[in-house]
Design a protein around this motif. Sequence first.
Motif, short mmCIF file in Angstrom:
data_model
loop_
_atom_site.label_atom_id
_atom_site.label_comp_id
_atom_site.label_asym_id
_atom_site.label_seq_id
_atom_site.Cartn_x
_atom_site.Cartn_y
_atom_site.Cartn_z
N ALA A 44 5.63 -1.82 -7.57
CA ALA A 44 5.47 -2.47 -6.59
C ALA A 44 5.94 -3.91 -6.43
O ALA A 44 6.85 -3.73 -6.17
N LYS A 45 5.47 -4.31 -7.78
CA LYS A 45 6.19 -5.99 -8.15
C LYS A 45 8.10 -5.99 -8.19
O LYS A 45 8.33 -6.66 -7.38
N ALA A 46 9.16 -4.80 -8.77
CA ALA A 46 9.91 -4.91 -8.74
C ALA A 46 10.99 -4.48 -7.04
O ALA A 46 11.82 -5.50 -6.94
N ALA A 47 9.89 -3.55 -6.81
CA ALA A 47 10.64 -3.29 -5.00
C ALA A 47 10.14 -5.29 -4.41
O ALA A 47 10.85 -5.32 -3.74
N SER A 48 9.46 -5.29 -4.37
CA SER A 48 8.83 -7.25 -4.05
C SER A 48 9.73 -7.78 -4.08
O SER A 48 10.61 -8.58 -3.40
N ARG A 49 10.49 -7.94 -4.99
CA ARG A 49 12.01 -8.95 -5.26
C ARG A 49 12.48 -8.78 -4.77
O ARG A 49 13.60 -9.25 -4.62
N PHE A 50 13.37 -7.49 -4.66
CA PHE A 50 14.43 -6.40 -4.02
C PHE A 50 14.02 -7.07 -2.80
O PHE A 50 15.16 -7.89 -2.29
N LEU A 51 13.17 -6.55 -2.18
CA LEU A 51 12.39 -7.70 -0.49
C LEU A 51 12.95 -9.01 0.01
O LEU A 51 13.52 -9.28 0.13
N ALA A 52 12.08 -9.52 -1.27
CA ALA A 52 12.43 -11.03 -1.37
C ALA A 52 13.83 -11.09 -1.02
O ALA A 52 14.27 -12.82 -0.52
N PRO A 60 12.70 2.36 -2.06
CA PRO A 60 11.41 3.46 -1.42
C PRO A 60 9.79 2.92 -2.44
O PRO A 60 9.01 2.72 -1.94
N ASP A 61 10.31 1.90 -3.31
CA ASP A 61 9.14 1.34 -3.84
C ASP A 61 8.12 0.75 -3.33
O ASP A 61 7.11 0.26 -3.21
N ALA A 62 9.11 -0.09 -1.71
CA ALA A 62 8.13 -0.54 -1.35
C ALA A 62 7.09 -0.77 -0.51
O ALA A 62 6.50 -0.80 -0.41
N LEU A 94 -8.24 -2.17 -8.49
CA LEU A 94 -8.54 -3.67 -8.74
C LEU A 94 -8.34 -4.17 -9.87
O LEU A 94 -8.73 -5.74 -9.61
N LYS A 95 -7.69 -3.85 -10.79
CA LYS A 95 -7.17 -4.27 -11.98
C LYS A 95 -5.78 -5.02 -12.45
O LYS A 95 -5.85 -5.39 -12.79
N GLN A 96 -4.88 -4.75 -11.11
CA GLN A 96 -3.67 -4.58 -11.74
C GLN A 96 -3.33 -5.80 -10.81
O GLN A 96 -2.69 -6.19 -10.77
N ASP A 97 -4.01 -7.41 -11.83
CA ASP A 97 -3.70 -8.61 -10.97
C ASP A 97 -2.92 -9.43 -11.43
O ASP A 97 -2.03 -9.68 -11.26
N GLU A 98 -1.80 -7.98 -12.24
CA GLU A 98 -0.62 -8.74 -13.27
C GLU A 98 0.79 -8.32 -12.00
O GLU A 98 1.48 -9.30 -11.97
N PHE A 99 0.25 -7.25 -11.52
CA PHE A 99 1.76 -6.84 -10.40
C PHE A 99 0.66 -7.40 -8.99
O PHE A 99 2.09 -7.01 -8.22
#
Length: 421
Positions: free
Chosen positions: A17-25, A178-180, A196-201
């Motif tokens: 999701a983090k990688a997809a968010s960079r694409f979407l941005a 598609p991971d967006a 809830l522990k995925q604060d890095e991403f």
Amino acid sequence: MNGISTDKTIADMARKAKAASRFLASTTTDTRHAVLHAISELLLAKKQEIQAANNRDLLAAEKKGLSSAMIDRLTLTDEVIAGMAQGIGEIIVLPDPVGEVSSMRRRPNGMIVGRMRIPLGVIAMIYESRPNVTIDAAVLCLKTGNAVILRGGSEAINSNIALASVLQQALAVCGANPDAVQVVSTTSREAIDVLLKQDEFVDLIIPRGGEGLIRFVAEHSRIPVLKHYKGVCHIYVDKDADLDQATPIIINSKVQRPGVCNALEGLLIHQAVAENYLPKIEQELVANGVRLLGCERCVALGKQIVPARDSDWGTEFLDLQLCVKIVDSVQEAQDYIDRYGSRHTEAIISENYTTANQFVANVDASAVLVNVSTRFNDGGQLGLGTEIGISTTKLHAYGPMGLEELTTRKFVVYGNGQVRP
């Protein structure tokens, strides 16, 4: 999923999701709108597949003995699916906040400083029932360039997986990652714990459901949580109220949909109008099936008002029950709301401009209304198009969260060689 596999699966989802968010941005408004158009078309094209999955959830819900109201919220009828598709079109035409630059000003050294709206990044949404939330949340996030991880309730798991397929197919068709949009395919509570522990991403958690779910998420999350515990909403009928106007406002606020968060739960009436008005509004409310719980003065004036227990004040009934109290002043009404309200929606009925403005200024709630129903604290009704939820905390949004509330602002600076002295 269980044990290590759950940890790994959820962590992989968050990383993707983090990688997809960079694409979407980095995408344009037109690209994101193309995805939304594709979602709308695929919802209609794949209606039978979606409803087949939804029927499996409905059969399971009936076996579990879920209430008719819960089953109604779960059902994806032709009309509901058509409404979802239409709602996407309404979101498409709304202005895109991403990339908007505002507050531009020139500093004494010649630098130009402004602020640009950008996506939040990755949003994880944890919610109960209503599978249409899957589409609403995904579309709002995609419109604003955010990736989203969706974890719906177990009662809608088949429906949500079918809807996720539509969302990811639309992204792929348009050349987007598609991971967006990802849907957690397990119903175990352990998956929530790991998420809830995925604060890095993950940048924000939005829980949407009962107070128990929201408190659990808030207590266990390492990630900022947008909270909306409950909607204990009040109307204060001032001594200068237009009482003919007050009655339909109160009835609409309480009766139209008593099980929603912006429904009326407490009615405060100024003592100067209580003797004449309370019996009238009592009659109207009782005629609409409302059970009234009141203070001693209300019980003395009414015919069908039963004494309220201490535990009734400040209760979110989500049903045709209502607390009624007579107050001696607008200040007493404000003090009562401060004690028993939930910072969701509060309203005053008054023709006195000064009193109304005092109430608006002093009452702390995500929406403070004058001479209108509490039911208007809703993203669509307030002109946001739709909403992803209503925040009753102040960071970083307060009230219905529309498109702007799914973004933040960064500083942008333009110069021509300036260095700091």
